[in-house]
Design an enzyme around this catalytic site. Structure first.
Site, PDB file in Angstrom:
ATOM      1  N   TYR A 163       0.797  -1.221   0.000  1.00 44.11           N
ATOM      2  CA  TYR A 163       0.000   0.000   0.000  1.00 44.11           C
ATOM      3  C   TYR A 163       0.833   1.276   0.000  1.00 44.11           C
ATOM      4  O   TYR A 163       0.299   2.348  -0.199  1.00 44.11           O
ATOM      5  CB  TYR A 163      -0.985   0.002   1.179  1.00 44.11           C
ATOM      6  CG  TYR A 163      -2.306  -0.580   0.780  1.00 44.11           C
ATOM      7  CD1 TYR A 163      -3.114   0.106  -0.132  1.00 44.11           C
ATOM      8  CD2 TYR A 163      -2.729  -1.804   1.234  1.00 44.11           C
ATOM      9  CE1 TYR A 163      -4.314  -0.432  -0.539  1.00 44.11           C
ATOM     10  CE2 TYR A 163      -3.930  -2.350   0.826  1.00 44.11           C
ATOM     11  CZ  TYR A 163      -4.717  -1.657  -0.060  1.00 44.11           C
ATOM     12  OH  TYR A 163      -5.896  -2.181  -0.477  1.00 44.11           O
ATOM     13  N   ASP A 301      -5.675 -34.151   3.384  1.00 44.66           N
ATOM     14  CA  ASP A 301      -6.663 -34.767   2.503  1.00 44.66           C
ATOM     15  C   ASP A 301      -6.009 -35.852   1.663  1.00 44.66           C
ATOM     16  O   ASP A 301      -4.816 -35.795   1.382  1.00 44.66           O
ATOM     17  CB  ASP A 301      -7.241 -33.716   1.536  1.00 44.66           C
ATOM     18  CG  ASP A 301      -8.245 -32.814   2.229  1.00 44.66           C
ATOM     19  OD1 ASP A 301      -8.638 -33.158   3.355  1.00 44.66           O
ATOM     20  OD2 ASP A 301      -8.610 -31.790   1.635  1.00 44.66           O
TER      21      ASP A 301
END
Lengths: 420, 673
Positions: A163, A301
């Protein structure tokens, strides 16, 4: 203990048996604890062997590795670089950077170290070239911003950095990737640049450590656990009576285990980075592993991405391979959910998902990777996955009840020492 | 159509008249003439509603004119005029006196008190809204002038005139050419625009249905000293012309061609854009023709005059009438061919009435037919069973594909010129495929892809042509649309499907275009031969374009290099200077020491003899130098050769014909003597 008694009492009921298959094969917790103690002691004795470095393997000349640098040395590195640029500009030559290449062609898996390292190829980034002008302008700007951080001795997040000059950086991926280039170029870790990522990982369980001087007891952090602090240099004084570290891929499974206080039944530390691990979580895991000398078991997973995440913890990511020495945690055991578990635990068809073309391709690509090849057990499991073309998430176990994971699956796995 | 009752009555038996006036009609076997059939099912021929009828009328007349001019290898010049006729003018034309409305409530468009109240309330509301918007300073569209209430009865009429420089028509044939449905000169197996002998007659039927006015034809053929003039309409029930006037007039100007004038009901407002699109696309596919399109009405601001100028004088060759391919015939056709043939025996019949059957092949076929066939047997003596056997063999035997020689494609050259002429694109590529076969009929696909241009909207603009006629309706289901939308990966040719102005032109010619549906409006997507030919043709164009686009991008990079590089100079030097200034401060406060050259630089920074400006200037000079070097390098690599310019076509002033043309689909070579 009260909970344990209650569980035993309900054991003989018929309905429970139907709902929780394999529960009968569970032995008492004491026996399981004993196996874990064995694991723990063997792991701590292993760690004593000491770790190899690149120079040990005589690879230091062909491979690039970064180190933690003090602020002042980062500052002078930047200053030297800037002076070089200034001279170059003043002599009418324009300027250019020599940036180590982080492309996959420049990566090397070193089996002795069990991690990916960066080779020494680098690319020139001249200002006066249409294809590199943007990147070199961004690089100078980032260098200047970090120089300021050094002078002021403060930390900012990657988002903050972005930013400060949104117009030039355009989107955060660009400033992030240049930031990695800069740490490569200066030969320091990203943490030494005083730029941190926002918190992502969380930890819960039998761990006490100090964060910036405050003592944190991770058993008393509520259900959500303690967020892993982004700057690892402020973490210290780790103490634990845990027998192992449980690495969890998904937030959902983490919450289940945290709520069930799994770490009280089997003393452990539970960590998750909610998907792909960030730098802070990887540094934290490594610190725990090296300081506490605990074995690390992973619950991911049963799909190619689960294994990929496991590999990032284990051998490092290609993007950050220049700092793999600090970021990787060797010797992580794959506890579950493994493709062979799908049939072993009779996970119903409706909870298994067919693999997409992309999944299968990723799976086959993984089979070619060195870090998979070095472990024959993993190759076997991955072959099975690609052959059956089925995948399953940790949540598939919930088909036997939400608590099946913490009540039956994990204890049974631990009891059988079913890790690879 | 109820006027027909009177002509039917004489046939009706008298005795039933009194007792069963209603009932027997159902049992009576009636016959319909083709004209009646088409009058009742006029949508088949594209006369669905007044607007479409106007469009189809224009289209049929233009196409007839082009066919006529091309048949004598004359560069077509077509003038088409649509003249709006007001109601009172129309009434005076047909000799009807304008009547004022007396009983207002009788009419459909009568506004009842209640409706009026509603309308006024609505108008007040919109006005209020409008005032509010105006007060807020918002720009709003002027409220549309309330449309004149247009009821059912308020039809608009148009006089459509089409004048050409074609072959003209023989004086005596004119009545039959216009007054008899399904009679025509284009029935042979040949690539033609029209096919069924329906177009001009349908216009006549429509005029008879909507206005009752006859059609007027003037025509003169080459070398005729007179102009044939004919005013006629059609007896729908008997399908014969009904001649009002048929005479020969003076032809002082030695004019040749035809002029057809018909007054029909239509709707210009809704079909204006379709008709203009049609004309424009026609101009694309026939750049060798000159069109003058005029719309004339009482209100002059609605008038339109567009001239589509000739861009080339190279015409595609006249399509040759060909013979049937054995795999394309059916039983009926074989029987017809047998009855029409002048050949005596079976061998000659097979050999001469079909393509791709040579003498030896015909003998082999006859041998295969069976023992009761022989080469010398009289072809007219074949029994029905034997004909079935021939048909069976035709379907099973292997024949060479018919050649595309009988086709007359627009030609890559003409297609290209047409696209350039009408669209003025930035880039264009054309491709002409070789002849292929579908069900025994040869077909050929030509394609053009253009980028940019005027009056082209962003995204895909699809122009379809079948036998050199633009197809405007039913675009969604057409093979070309589907192929361009779904099967072409525009991105891979550096074309942005959403942003670029892409023109896709596909022209399919065949002796038989496999149209879908009743109107000849689109070609189905289910014929894989055509679909793949269309796809590969478009792809070929895209491949040509890709290299041009890549070159263009490179050229743009060349042009923008300096700008792109200079853009970042302030960012880079600003950052460097900031660090230098910090360092200079540290150096000055002796917190940190620097050596030799570095110290020198830092001293200059603190004394402002090196500023951000200095760095920027130095860097800018470097960028300039690099840019110059790169430009030199680019120039040496690419050379100075520019894109070949398109030659402009200048119409020849005098018709000096002392040259010979060699035509090919891609170029024309002219040898002056």
């Amino acid at each position: 203990m009260a909970e344990k008694k209650k569980r035993r009492r309900t054991d003989p009921s018929d309905s429970d048996q139907q709902h929780l298959p394999f529960k009968n094969s569970l032995k008492s917790d004491e026996i399981i604890l004993q196996t874990l103690k064995d694991l723990c002691s063997s792991s701590s004795s292993d760690g004593a062997a000491g770790t190899l470095t690149l120079s040990d393997l005589a690879l230091a000349s062909t491979c690039r590795e970064v180190a933690d640098l003090s602020l002042s040395s980062v500052q002078s590195a930047i200053e030297t670089l800037i002076l070089r640029l200034t001279h170059s500009i003043l002599s009418g030559q324009g300027f250019s950077f020599s940036v180590p290449s982080r492309s996959s062609a420049n990566q090397l898996y070193v089996p002795e170290l069990d991690r990916i390292v960066l080779k020494d190829k680098s690319s020139v980034r001249p200002f006066a070239n249409v294809s590199t002008v943007r990147k070199s302008a961004v690089t100078t700007r980032i260098l200047q911003l970090i120089h300021q951080l050094c002078i002021k001795n403060i930390h900012v997040t990657k988002r903050d950095l972005f930013y400060t000059d949104v117009k030039l950086f355009q989107d955060q991926t660009q400033s992030d990737s240049v930031l990695d280039d800069v740490s490569c170029m200066l030969g320091c870790t990203r943490s030494s640049l005083n730029v941190i990522a926002s918190e992502k990982g969380v930890v819960v369980g039998r761990l006490i450590f100090s964060d910036n001087g405050d003592m944190i007891d991770c058993t008393k952090m509520g259900m959500g656990g303690k967020a892993i602090p982004p700057n690892i240099d402020r973490v210290g004084d780790m103490q634990s009576d845990a027998l192992f570290i449980l690495l969890v891929e998904k937030d959902a499974a983490y919450i289940r285990l945290a709520e069930d206080r799994f770490y009280n039944r089997f003393p452990c530390i539970i960590v998750t980075a909610k998907g792909q691990p960030d730098v802070a979580t990887r540094l934290f895991l490594r610190k725990m592993k090296t300081e506490l000398k605990l074995p690390v078991l992973a619950l991911v997973d049963s799909d190619p991405y689960g294994l990929k995440i496991l590999s990032v913890y284990g051998c490092g990511s290609k993007n950050m391979s220049y700092d793999s020495a600090n970021l990787t945690t060797p010797d992580i055991k794959w506890l579950g959910i493994r493709p062979s578990d799908l049939d072993k635990y009779n996970i119903p068809e409706q909870c298994r998902l067919p693999m997409t073309e992309q999944d299968i391709k990723t799976g086959k690509d993984l089979l070619e990777e060195d870090f998979v090849k070095k472990n024959p057990g993993w190759v076997e499991e991955l072959n099975l996955m690609v052959k059956t073309k089925q995948k399953a998430e940790i949540q598939a176990l919930s088909s036997f009840g939400f608590q099946y994971l913490s009540e039956v699956y994990l204890p049974l796995k631990l009891q059988q020492q079913d890790w690879l | 159509m109820e006027t027909g009752g009177s002509s039917e009555s004489p046939i009706e038996p008298k005795k039933t008249k009194s007792k069963t006036a209603r009932k027997p009609k159902e049992n009576l076997l009636k016959q319909k003439s083709p004209a009646e059939f088409f009058a009742e099912n006029k949508n088949i021929a594209g006369f669905d509603n007044p607007g479409k009828s106007l469009y189809t009328t224009v289209r049929e007349l233009v196409e007839n004119s082009l066919d006529s001019a091309e048949s004598i290898s004359e560069l077509p010049e077509v003038e088409i005029t649509i003249e709006e006729i007001g109601k009172s003018k129309f009434n005076s034309m047909i000799g009807l006196v304008d009547r004022e409305r007396i009983d207002e409530e009788l009419y459909d468009d009568f506004e009842t008190a209640k409706a009026r109240e509603k309308r006024l309330a609505k108008e007040a509301r919109t006005q209020e809204l409008h005032a509010k918007n105006a007060a807020l300073g918002k720009k709003v569209k002027e409220p549309q002038a309330s449309k004149g209430m247009k009821g059912r009865g308020e039809a608009s009429f148009y006089r459509v005139t089409c004048k050409d420089n074609g072959r003209g028509m023989p004086h005596d044939d004119i009545p039959n050419m216009f007054g008899r449905v399904l009679s025509g000169t284009k029935y042979g197996l040949k690539q033609t625009r029209g096919k069924f002998g329906l177009g001009a007659k349908m216009a006549l039927i429509w005029s008879k249905m909507s206005t009752g006015l006859p059609i007027e034809i003037s025509s003169s053929m080459k070398g005729q000293s007179y102009i044939s003039f004919c005013r006629l309409d059609i007896d729908i029930h008997r399908n014969i012309p009904h001649i009002h006037l048929h005479e020969k007039r003076d032809n002082k100007e030695r004019w040749r061609g035809a002029e057809i004038q018909v007054v029909i009901e239509g709707n210009w407002t809704t079909y204006r854009s379709k008709i203009l699109h049609y004309m424009r696309q026609m101009a694309v596919i026939t750049p060798y023709a000159q069109f003058l399109f005029k719309f004339v009405s009482d209100t002059s601001d609605k008038n339109v005059t567009i001239r589509f100028a000739r861009r080339t004088d190279i015409m595609p060759p006249v399509p040759i009438e060909t013979k049937y391919h054995p795999s394309a015939v059916d039983l009926l056709l074989i029987k017809r061919l047998i009855s029409e043939t002048s050949r005596e025996n079976l061998l000659q019949f097979l050999q001469h009435e079909f393509v791709n059957i040579g003498k030896s092949y015909a003998e082999r076929l006859i041998g295969e037919m069976g023992p009761d066939f022989s080469p010398k047997m009289a072809v007219k003596s074949l029994t029905s069973q034997q004909i079935v056997r021939i048909h069976q063999l035709f379907r099973q035997a292997k024949f060479d594909d018919p050649s595309g020689d009988c086709l007359s494609p627009a030609g890559e050259y003409n297609l290209r010129l047409g696209i350039i002429k009408e669209l003025h694109p930035d880039m264009v590529a054309t491709y002409s495929g070789s002849a292929q076969v579908f069900e025994g009929h040869p077909f050929m696909v030509e394609a053009g892809v253009s980028i940019g241009g005027k009056d082209v909207k962003q995204g895909l603009n699809i122009f379809r042509f079948a036998n050199r006629i633009p197809l405007l309706f039913e675009q969604g289901a057409d093979v070309v649309t589907r192929t361009a939308l779904k099967r072409i990966n525009w991105n891979s040719y550096k074309i942005n499907q959403a942003q670029d102005k892409i023109g896709v032109f596909v022209s399919i010619v065949s002796t038989k275009i496999p149209f879908k549906g009743t109107g000849k409006e689109y070609i189905g997507d289910d014929i894989s031969e055509i679909a793949s030919a269309v796809k590969s043709s478009i792809q070929q164009c895209c491949i040509q374009l890709k290299s041009k686009i890549v070159k263009k991008i490179q050229a743009r990079v060349q042009q923008e290099r300096k700008r792109n590089l200079s853009k970042y100079i302030p960012d880079a030097t600003g950052a460097i200077y900031d660090v230098l200034r910090e360092m200079a401060q540290l150096h000055a406060s002796k917190k940190k020491r620097y050596e030799d050259e570095d110290a020198d630089v830092l001293r200059k920074v603190s004394t402002h003899s090196i500023t951000k400006q200095t760095l920027s200037e130095k860097l800018a000079r470097h960028v300039e130098q690099v840019d110059y070097e790169m430009a030199l390098e680019y120039a040496t690599q690419s050379g100075v050769s520019e894109e070949p310019r398109e030659a402009i076509y200048l119409q020849s002033l005098e018709d000096g014909k002392n040259f010979i043309d060699f035509h090919s689909p891609v170029f024309a070579f002219r040898l002056y003597q």
